[in-house]
Design an enzyme around this catalytic site. Structure first.
Site, PDB file in Angstrom:
ATOM      1  N   GLU A  56     113.549  37.505 -36.591  1.00 55.95           N
ATOM      2  CA  GLU A  56     112.783  38.615 -37.171  1.00 55.95           C
ATOM      3  C   GLU A  56     111.382  38.724 -36.565  1.00 55.95           C
ATOM      4  O   GLU A  56     110.408  38.216 -37.121  1.00 55.95           O
ATOM      5  CB  GLU A  56     112.675  38.457 -38.692  1.00 55.95           C
ATOM      6  N   LYS A  98     116.572  41.074 -36.729  1.00 56.59           N
ATOM      7  CA  LYS A  98     116.011  41.841 -37.842  1.00 56.59           C
ATOM      8  C   LYS A  98     114.649  42.397 -37.413  1.00 56.59           C
ATOM      9  O   LYS A  98     113.615  41.781 -37.639  1.00 56.59           O
ATOM     10  CB  LYS A  98     115.865  40.966 -39.087  1.00 56.59           C
TER      11      LYS A  98
END
Length: 255
Positions: A56, A98
């Site tokens: 992420e 992500k």
């Protein structure tokens, strides 16, 4: 880092959120590098221990920058991440990405979901290998409805998308539910209905078939932006790499 396990499916995975901010001179090359290699080391350790790493790299929406600037920074950051993941011999087929969606800054004029979809998918096409099975977007302070409509527009695009485009929202999945519930027992059934409505909306968005029917639920269109947000969607571990790189820079100069 946050670790999760799917009780019934047996899935075991972890997530690390590494934050960058857009500014006049940010993010620096050093902060991008440190972010990327930190995420790659984490991903490698996860796979060595039987976990699927969710990678992420988040670029905060804070600021007056336009969507072109966000796209430029997003492409630099993702390119650096996949260079680092490759250098660390991470099996891409066993990872999830992500990222943020490519949007204008919080203090800039808004654009349509179709424009966000075009910019976001193009940035991904230029940087994310086809071996990555899925990209699960964070909401990044967008309202529930904005996040859903933007995801829907991406899946409606007629272009090459070798990965599944889905969602890993926190705030943009919970706001209307919490607003409906208000902590009151008598509101539980209505809150469950609101949550189911938003889940169905996002499910349809992954197929590009969302019709906007969840927009009228209370709280669905409210902005969830929090300046300098430092916790992330379900995240307990993160690093502000702009700050970290400055500290590294200062230490090297003292030497």
């Amino acid at each position: 880092m946050s670790a999760f396990r799917g009780k019934y499916a047996g899935a075991r995975f972890a997530k690390w959120r590494a934050v960058l901010k857009i500014g006049p001179n940010e993010p620096s090359e050093l902060s991008i590098h440190e972010n990327a290699y930190g995420l790659a080391r984490y991903a490698s350790i996860c796979q060595e221990n039987g976990l699927v790493p969710i990678v992420e790299p988040e670029i905060l929406v804070d600021g007056p920058h336009d969507i072109d600037r966000c796209a430029y920074v997003t492409e630099r950051v993702l390119a650096a991440c996949y260079k680092a993941l490759n250098d660390h011999h991470v099996l891409l087929e066993g990872t999830l990405l992500k990222p943020n969606m490519v949007t204008p800054g919080s203090d800039s004029a808004k654009v349509t979901p179709e424009v966000i979809a075009e910019y976001t998918v193009r940035a991904l096409q230029r940087t994310v290998p086809a071996a990555v099975p899925a990209i699960v977007f964070l909401s990044g302070g967008q309202s529930e409805e904005e996040a859903t409509r933007n995801l829907n527009a991406m899946n409606q695009l007629k272009t090459k998308k070798p990965w599944s485009l889905s969602f890993s929202f926190g705030r943009a999945l919970q706001q209307s539910t919490l607003k409906t519930w208000k902590g009151k027992e008598e509101n539980v059934e209505a809150a469950q209905a609101a949550f189911l409505s938003r889940c169905k909306a996002n499910s349809h968005a992954t197929l590009g078939t969302y019709k906007g029917d969840a927009a009228q639920v209370a709280g669905a269109s409210e902005s969830l932006h929090v300046k300098d947000y430092n916790r992330g969607d379900h995240s307990s571990g993160q690093m502000d790499s702009n700050k970290a790189s400055s500290e590294v820079d200062l230490k090297s100069k003292r030497r």
